[in-house]
Enzyme design. Structure first.
Site: not given
Length: 299
Positions: A258, A219
């Site tokens: 995150h 990501e």
């Protein structure tokens, strides 16, 4: 074969008497993990699911040394206490800590990293679900329950590494559903600074004779995926890599769920990661549901 943990690994749970510690100890033990000790200061002498509890890791290591001691410690404790607990484990001779809690201060993680390096040890996380070597052992909370873990994940020769906890399980589930067996499934953790990032896990899979294909969920943020590409370019990773990079709609300054998934200063972009991986020869998929199909084509 597997990486990080196998059916012979001897495991300690720090924080075993807490709610999460108890629940996850049940998962690990019922799946087949050798949980040989628990640690909670002030609770020494108690038992949790027939696992003896000690006040310190030193005491646990001493009590189990004739049977092989402790290889791994899994931490289910409040974030402010993680540093002292991890340092205690390393000092006692534990070679791998799995740090499940999130919100561990980054300065604490830096000290943990220094301590691990000085003692030739490693840590997974923080902010990790842990890992599972299929049909052997689980560390942390992967699978939820032993019954679901056995149902979801089938043994085989594909290793999975992921930066997202939920996606880790999803990838492994859909691969297994398509008849693709798995060696070890690893959630490296969602924080900006972690102990075993994607490149280190990829190298472990490269060195595992039973893992034939590496599936990676990446990501935006950090340079973990670019470093995997560098290892491929240097031929340090020669096994096929199937990769999916999340964060298609993210722009600079966007935080993507995150703590470690943020684009800053033009670095860590999805496009940059895809370009680097493609140039290195990775099989990059645009659609998540294509991961099983592409993986099967390489087997």
């Amino acid at each position: 074969m597997s990486i990080l943990v196998n059916r012979e690994s001897r495991v300690c749970v720090q924080g075993i008497t807490g709610r999460e510690g108890m629940a996850r100890t049940r998962l690990m033990a019922e799946y087949g993990t050798k949980v040989v000790a628990g640690v909670t200061p002030g609770k020494g002498g108690e038992k949790v699911l027939d696992v003896p509890v000690y006040d310190t890791v030193y005491e646990a290591m001493e009590a189990t040394k004739n049977d092989g001691g402790i290889d791994i410690s899994v931490l289910f404790i409040p974030a402010p206490l993680v540093k002292s607990a991890a340092l205690e484990a390393f000092d006692a001779g534990v070679k791998l800590c799995v740090i499940v809690p999130d919100r561990v201060p980054i300065w604490d993680v830096m000290e943990i990293a220094d301590a691990a390096k000085a003692r030739d040890a490693h840590f997974l996380g923080p902010n990790t679900l842990g890992c599972i070597s299929v049909d052997q052992a689980v560390l942390g909370m992967m699978g939820g329950t032993a019954q679901s873990a056995r149902s979801f994940f089938k043994p085989g020769k594909v290793g999975v590494t992921s930066r997202s906890g939920g996606i880790t399980s999803a990838i492994a589930y859909y691969l297994s559903k398509e008849g693709i067996g798995l060696s070890t499934i690893v959630h490296v953790g969602g924080d900006a600074l972690i102990g075993l990032p994607q490149p280190e896990i990829a190298k472990m899979f490269q060195n595992d004779p039973e893992t034939e294909i590496i599936v990676m969920f990446g990501e935006i943020g950090t340079t973990q995926e670019e470093r995997v590409a560098e290892l491929m370019m240097k031929k340090e990773i020669t096994k096929p890599v199937v990769a999916y990079i999340g964060g298609k709609g993210a722009k600079e300054g966007t935080r993507f769920s995150h703590a470690g998934a943020i684009i800053e200063g033009g670095k860590g972009t999805r496009e940059g990661k895809i370009q680097a991986l493609k140039a290195a020869g990775a099989h990059v998929v645009e659609d998540f549901e294509d991961i099983p199909k592409v993986t099967k084509s390489l087997m």
